[in-house]
Write a protein that holds these residues in place. Structure first.
Motif: not given
Length: 379
Positions: A182-186, A189-196, A214-218
């Motif tokens: 689903s990269l095209s949905n983002y 400047s937005s993501t489903n999961v952000l890991i700092i 899990f198949s969304d943006r990380i």
């Protein structure tokens, strides 16, 4: 003199809450699609979109089968390394059943036959990684990969193992993972999961999400200039280059759509609006956030800490610089626990002299007690 400050680094792995609904079986016996909620909206992820695990026995030339022992050679609770001619396996007998898995821990290569077997699991003797003997799956860290699992059969009271030659050589198995669909949905400047943080904890989180479908943006972000690397090795092999100690190669991150933003410093997090603000002003919205930045070396508080020959070790560049400057010089290491002792051992043959400064009377006193500490001092 060259001063090196050593500090124990502890990382706690915290995995974001899984948003997977329970897998249900349809009337025809096939698994129904998994359902995820992305930013409050439901979407479907079909199992057929998940990468299919390759059959380790699909190529007859890659398969070896051998008789390894008699059924009475092993008692319940016993393990044995067995040689199949092109590699070794670990044969285990528990509750009357035989199991065969890789014989080396994928983390640092420890011989698992010297580990602890209990209740269907074997624990590595070196760093405590735990593996399921039925599946080979890693169930407790450190480490990222699982063990290869081999087929076992009993014929005429002899135990046979059938294994992939390649698996016998690699002694590791990476779990099946999903990709981002689903990269095209983002936007950028937005993501489903952000890991700092892009250390072991952050990477384990990203991989676990993919392994669970899990198949969304990380997105992972780090102040380092490198992809995630094995930081504990900095004190064990101080002249290693970053590419030699990376936890995963570049191709891995591309294959499983795990984005890593390097040299990116998060200055603030707006929890209410779910936005991370970077030092350069860039902002990124997220749905779930994991902060896995680890620890930083404790700086000296004494006079002279600002001089040029005082170093902390945090990055490969730090370690490389210390090795270069320490050659044929007098080195003082502040801290005589694991990291300090490892650095001392590594520099012993390179520096003119190595001295350790420690608050306790002996090294490792808090971990192993005074008796062990005094024995270490005699080495």
């Amino acid at each position: 003199f060259l001063f090196v400050s050593a500090v124990e680094v502890k990382i706690e792995v915290v995995i974001p809450e899984k948003e997977r609904s329970k897998e249900e079986m349809s009337p025809n016996g096939k698994a129904s699609p998994l359902i995820y909620k992305v930013n409050g909206t439901a979407r479907h992820y079909h199992l057929e979109e998940h990468p299919i695990a390759s059959n380790p026995y699909h190529n007859p030339k890659d398969v070896v089968e051998a008789s390894v022992c008699h059924v009475k050679d092993l008692e319940n609770g016993q393990m044995r390394e067995v040689d199949l001619g092109c590699g070794k396996a670990l044969l285990i007998k528990e509750s009357g059943e035989f199991h065969a898995v890789g014989h080396k821990c994928p983390h640092y290569g420890a011989p698992l036959v010297k580990g602890v077997l209990s209740k269907g699991r074997i624990r590595c003797p070196w760093h405590g990684a735990c593996f399921n003997i039925s599946t080979g799956d890693i169930e407790d860290f450190p480490g990222l990969d699982s063990l290869p699992r081999f087929q076992v059969k009993i014929e005429k009271e002899k135990v046979y193992i059938r294994a992939s030659k390649q698996a016998l050589q690699t002694q590791r198995r990476t779990k099946m993972m999903a990709k981002c669909i689903s990269l095209s949905n983002y936007n950028l400047s937005s993501t489903n999961v952000l890991i700092i943080g892009a250390g072991a904890a952050g990477l384990v989180c990203a991989e676990t999400l993919r392994q669970e479908g899990f198949s969304d943006r990380i997105v992972m972000c780090t102040m380092d200039r490198h992809l995630p690397y094995d930081r504990p090795k900095l004190s064990k092999s101080m002249d290693s280059h970053p590419e030699q100690i990376t936890l995963r190669p570049k191709e891995f991150f591309r294959t499983y759509d795990i984005e890593v933003l390097t040299e990116m410093h998060v200055a603030a997090v707006d929890i209410k609006n779910k936005t991370a603000v970077f030092k350069d002003g860039f902002k990124m919205e997220y749905n779930k956030l994991l902060i896995a930045t680890g620890n930083t070396p404790k700086a000296l508080s004494c006079k002279g800490k600002e001089v040029e020959n005082v170093f902390n070790i945090r990055t490969p560049e730090d370690a490389n610089r210390v090795v270069k400057l320490a050659t044929s010089k007098n080195v003082v290491i502040v801290g005589a626990s694991f990291l300090g002792m490892e650095v001392a051992a590594y520099l012993a043959e390179r520096a003119h002299s190595v001295s350790l400064v420690e608050l306790e009377e002996v090294p490792f006193k808090k971990f192993f007690g005074e008796r062990v500490g005094r024995a270490v001092m005699k080495v």
